[in-house]
Design a protein around this motif. Structure first.
Motif, mmCIF file in Angstrom:
data_model
loop_
_atom_site.group_PDB
_atom_site.id
_atom_site.type_symbol
_atom_site.label_atom_id
_atom_site.label_comp_id
_atom_site.label_asym_id
_atom_site.label_seq_id
_atom_site.Cartn_x
_atom_site.Cartn_y
_atom_site.Cartn_z
ATOM 1 N N VAL A 68 0.858 -1.183 0.000
ATOM 2 C CA VAL A 68 0.000 0.000 0.000
ATOM 3 C C VAL A 68 0.898 1.239 0.000
ATOM 4 C CG1 VAL A 68 -1.870 1.225 1.155
ATOM 5 C CG2 VAL A 68 -1.744 -1.275 1.299
ATOM 6 N N VAL A 69 0.890 1.984 -1.101
ATOM 7 C CA VAL A 69 1.714 3.186 -1.244
ATOM 8 C C VAL A 69 0.831 4.401 -0.967
ATOM 9 C CG1 VAL A 69 3.172 4.545 -2.788
ATOM 10 C CG2 VAL A 69 3.149 2.038 -2.959
ATOM 11 N N THR A 70 1.175 5.170 0.057
ATOM 12 C CA THR A 70 0.364 6.325 0.440
ATOM 13 C C THR A 70 1.195 7.600 0.376
ATOM 14 O OG1 THR A 70 0.893 6.017 2.783
ATOM 15 C CG2 THR A 70 -1.100 4.934 1.958
ATOM 16 N N GLY A 71 0.510 8.725 0.290
ATOM 17 C CA GLY A 71 1.181 10.015 0.267
ATOM 18 C C GLY A 71 0.263 11.070 -0.314
ATOM 19 N N VAL B 223 -0.683 -5.545 -14.919
ATOM 20 C CA VAL B 223 -1.994 -4.914 -15.093
ATOM 21 C C VAL B 223 -2.002 -3.646 -14.240
ATOM 22 C CG1 VAL B 223 -4.485 -5.164 -14.880
ATOM 23 C CG2 VAL B 223 -3.076 -7.159 -15.423
ATOM 24 N N SER B 224 -2.183 -2.491 -14.885
ATOM 25 C CA SER B 224 -2.086 -1.219 -14.177
ATOM 26 C C SER B 224 -3.285 -0.341 -14.495
ATOM 27 C CB SER B 224 -0.782 -0.501 -14.571
ATOM 28 O OG SER B 224 -0.649 0.712 -13.866
ATOM 29 N N LEU B 225 -3.958 0.147 -13.450
ATOM 30 C CA LEU B 225 -5.121 1.018 -13.608
ATOM 31 C C LEU B 225 -4.984 2.231 -12.704
ATOM 32 C CD1 LEU B 225 -7.965 -1.670 -13.452
ATOM 33 C CD2 LEU B 225 -7.194 -0.463 -15.506
ATOM 34 N N ASN B 226 -5.238 3.420 -13.274
ATOM 35 C CA ASN B 226 -5.281 4.656 -12.493
ATOM 36 C C ASN B 226 -6.723 5.143 -12.490
ATOM 37 O OD1 ASN B 226 -5.212 7.328 -11.549
ATOM 38 N ND2 ASN B 226 -3.120 7.632 -12.266
ATOM 39 N N LEU C 132 -3.208 -0.818 -8.675
ATOM 40 C CA LEU C 132 -4.457 -0.064 -8.604
ATOM 41 C C LEU C 132 -4.141 1.296 -7.986
ATOM 42 C CD1 LEU C 132 -6.805 -2.914 -7.293
ATOM 43 C CD2 LEU C 132 -6.310 -2.266 -9.667
ATOM 44 N N ASP C 133 -4.087 2.320 -8.839
ATOM 45 C CA ASP C 133 -3.635 3.664 -8.449
ATOM 46 C C ASP C 133 -4.831 4.528 -8.059
ATOM 47 O OD1 ASP C 133 -1.934 5.750 -7.988
ATOM 48 O OD2 ASP C 133 -1.316 6.013 -10.071
ATOM 49 N N LYS D 262 -5.944 -15.070 -3.977
ATOM 50 C CA LYS D 262 -5.662 -15.840 -5.186
ATOM 51 C C LYS D 262 -4.170 -16.120 -5.318
ATOM 52 C CE LYS D 262 -9.703 -14.701 -7.873
ATOM 53 N NZ LYS D 262 -10.199 -16.062 -7.620
ATOM 54 N N LYS D 263 -3.831 -17.250 -5.881
ATOM 55 C CA LYS D 263 -2.436 -17.600 -6.109
ATOM 56 C C LYS D 263 -1.878 -16.772 -7.274
ATOM 57 C CE LYS D 263 -2.666 -22.381 -4.436
ATOM 58 N NZ LYS D 263 -2.463 -23.810 -4.797
ATOM 59 N N ASN D 264 -0.591 -16.544 -7.225
ATOM 60 C CA ASN D 264 0.129 -15.887 -8.322
ATOM 61 C C ASN D 264 -0.385 -14.481 -8.620
ATOM 62 O OD1 ASN D 264 1.729 -18.189 -8.682
ATOM 63 N ND2 ASN D 264 0.211 -19.094 -10.066
ATOM 64 N N VAL D 265 -0.776 -13.739 -7.576
ATOM 65 C CA VAL D 265 -1.132 -12.330 -7.727
ATOM 66 C C VAL D 265 -0.284 -11.516 -6.762
ATOM 67 C CG1 VAL D 265 -2.920 -10.573 -7.459
ATOM 68 C CG2 VAL D 265 -3.496 -12.779 -8.503
ATOM 69 N N ASP D 266 0.453 -10.557 -7.280
ATOM 70 C CA ASP D 266 1.241 -9.635 -6.462
ATOM 71 C C ASP D 266 0.582 -8.266 -6.591
ATOM 72 O OD1 ASP D 266 3.178 -8.758 -4.778
ATOM 73 O OD2 ASP D 266 4.793 -8.732 -6.254
ATOM 74 N N LEU D 267 0.024 -7.746 -5.492
ATOM 75 C CA LEU D 267 -0.894 -6.623 -5.544
ATOM 76 C C LEU D 267 -0.288 -5.366 -4.931
ATOM 77 C CD1 LEU D 267 -3.754 -5.594 -6.198
ATOM 78 C CD2 LEU D 267 -4.513 -6.542 -4.013
ATOM 79 N N TYR D 268 -0.445 -4.246 -5.669
ATOM 80 C CA TYR D 268 0.053 -2.934 -5.245
ATOM 81 C C TYR D 268 -1.084 -1.932 -5.379
ATOM 82 C CZ TYR D 268 4.527 -5.264 -6.098
ATOM 83 O OH TYR D 268 5.575 -6.147 -6.084
ATOM 84 N N ILE D 269 -1.353 -1.167 -4.318
ATOM 85 C CA ILE D 269 -2.391 -0.145 -4.392
ATOM 86 C C ILE D 269 -1.837 1.171 -3.857
ATOM 87 C CG2 ILE D 269 -4.207 -1.880 -4.132
ATOM 88 C CD1 ILE D 269 -4.660 -0.936 -1.292
ATOM 89 N N THR D 270 -2.384 2.279 -4.360
ATOM 90 C CA THR D 270 -1.985 3.591 -3.847
ATOM 91 C C THR D 270 -3.225 4.367 -3.438
ATOM 92 O OG1 THR D 270 -2.130 5.066 -5.782
ATOM 93 C CG2 THR D 270 -0.208 3.604 -5.645
ATOM 94 N N GLY D 271 -3.018 5.328 -2.546
ATOM 95 C CA GLY D 271 -4.100 6.200 -2.122
ATOM 96 C C GLY D 271 -3.555 7.505 -1.572
ATOM 97 N N SER D 272 -4.365 8.560 -1.669
ATOM 98 C CA SER D 272 -3.959 9.889 -1.216
ATOM 99 C C SER D 272 -4.568 10.259 0.125
ATOM 100 C CB SER D 272 -4.358 10.944 -2.258
ATOM 101 O OG SER D 272 -3.710 10.722 -3.488
#
Length: 407
Positions: free
Chosen positions: A22-25, A53-56, A89-90, A108-118
């Motif tokens: 989880v990337v925050t800032g 797979v990248s979504l903003n 998921l941005d 789920k197997k084989n999913v590496d998940l990154y999310i961001t939020g403000s």
């Protein structure tokens, strides 16, 4: 574009680990750019394009995916059956009930998940309940002075630091052809977006909780933000702020002030520093200090030419200590105060910050609290002058600009 090296190291450290990153800032501090740089790294180590797979969710073309069920179906179609899929998921807080998507992807197997939020509010409530112990937060800030210098022409680091104090470290400002008018317009846009959009997001997510008071008065929020910007480096209390607002003709309670400050810290506009008893090694329930995320925003709020260089420097040092991975508190030793107690790996460092030590009275005032500390952890005074540098009975006096550049 500056490579955000330290943050990239953190992401690569957690690559393929079974935790959600989880990337925050604050808005426009570089979260989306960081994800782009990390995706470039993934490609460089052999990850195929189909695995990314990248979504903003601030982009209009993704508006139909703001429905969490539609988003989940879309992501399922893109998951690779035979290899790890890296899902980004941005600004995911834009998606109502995004927690359900995140939680389902996590198992789920084989999913590496990154999310961001403000907004830090995204890490409270249902998300925190669902993902307790299953995520790591990587909190990022605008550019450090060292990163800022990488985008500038010129070798006069003191002149560059003066510019940094004035304009701040938002990446786009550091890289654009600046004029005061352009800088002010950009900062105003960021600030208004934070105040309006983040509050709208927050209020929408709080509607289901009747115990939470709503924060809807933008004028009051801006008045409190301006007060806090002018009080950087000084202890604050809800009562003092309530009295200030009341004196200007509007009655407000301490509870309301507390709610509005919570909004400003959740949106990463201000960061708190609690007081810490150095002798007893424990936090104190007393007046905290609040530091602002960027001095450009502070100048925009205060709108005056010259102000408290020492407090501005203190603000820069506080943020730099956060960047370097320290937990930062304000220290109390006897009846004196130490600007910062920085803790990492159960070890402490102590810092005093002052614009200059040339005046003997100032020198004695700054060094005395450090002399009163009875342990052997490092003690440092950071100053902008270069005449007083050296070691004084184990206490190092360093030039602040050099210290900032030597990460």
């Amino acid at each position: 574009m500056v490579e955000r090296t330290e943050y990239l190291k953190k992401l690569t450290l957690w690559k393929d680990e079974q935790v959600i990153k989880v990337v925050t800032g604050i808005r426009r501090c570089g979260k989306s750019t960081l994800l782009m740089q990390y995706q470039a790294y993934l490609r460089s180590v052999g990850i195929e394009e189909r695995q990314i797979v990248s979504l903003n969710f601030e982009e209009l073309e993704n508006e139909e995916l703001l429905d969490y069920q539609r988003l989940y179906r879309y992501l399922l179609e893109w998951l690779c059956p035979d290899k790890t899929t890296y899902v980004f998921l941005d600004e995911v807080q834009k998606v109502p009930a995004f927690e359900k998507v995140v939680d389902s992807l996590y198992v789920k197997k084989n999913v590496d998940l990154y999310i961001t939020g403000s907004n830090a509010f995204m890490l409270s409530g249902e998300l925190a309940t669902l993902l307790s112990g299953r995520y790591v937060e990587i909190s990022i800030l605008p550019l450090s002075f060292r990163e800022y210098c990488q985008l500038q022409d010129g070798s006069d680091k003191d002149a560059l630091f003066a510019s940094f104090l004035q304009d701040g470290g938002f990446p786009y400002i550091a890289s654009m052809d600046r004029s005061k008018e352009k800088t002010d317009m950009y900062l105003e846009g960021i600030y208004n977006t934070i105040i309006v959009k983040d509050i709208e997001d927050r209020q929408r997510r709080r509607e289901s909780d009747p115990n939470k008071r709503k924060v809807t008065d933008i004028a009051l929020l801006k008045a409190i933000a301006k007060f806090l910007a002018g009080s950087v480096g000084s202890p604050i209390s809800y009562k003092s702020i309530a009295d200030y607002i009341t004196s200007s003709g509007r009655k407000v309670s301490q509870n309301t002030v507390a709610d509005y400050i919570e909004v400003l810290t959740e949106a990463f506009v201000f960061y708190p520093a609690e007081r810490f008893d150095i002798a007893g090694k424990q936090l104190m329930k007393m007046k905290q200090k609040l530091y602002i995320v960027d001095l450009g925003i502070r100048r925009h709020l205060l709108a005056r030419r010259d102000y408290d260089l020492g407090f501005s420097l203190e603000n820069v040092v506080y943020l730099e200590l956060l960047r370097r991975g320290f937990t930062v508190n304000v220290g109390k030793v006897g009846n004196t105060e130490v600007d910062f107690v920085a803790k990492k790996d159960d070890r402490y460092q102590y810092f005093q910050v002052t614009a200059t030590l040339l005046d003997p009275t100032t020198f004695e005032r700054e060094i005395t609290p450090l002399k009163n500390i009875r342990d052997n952890y490092p003690k440092t005074i950071l100053t902008l002058d270069r005449m007083t540098l050296g070691n004084y009975d184990g206490i190092e006096v360093c030039n602040a600009v050099d210290w900032l550049l030597n990460a």
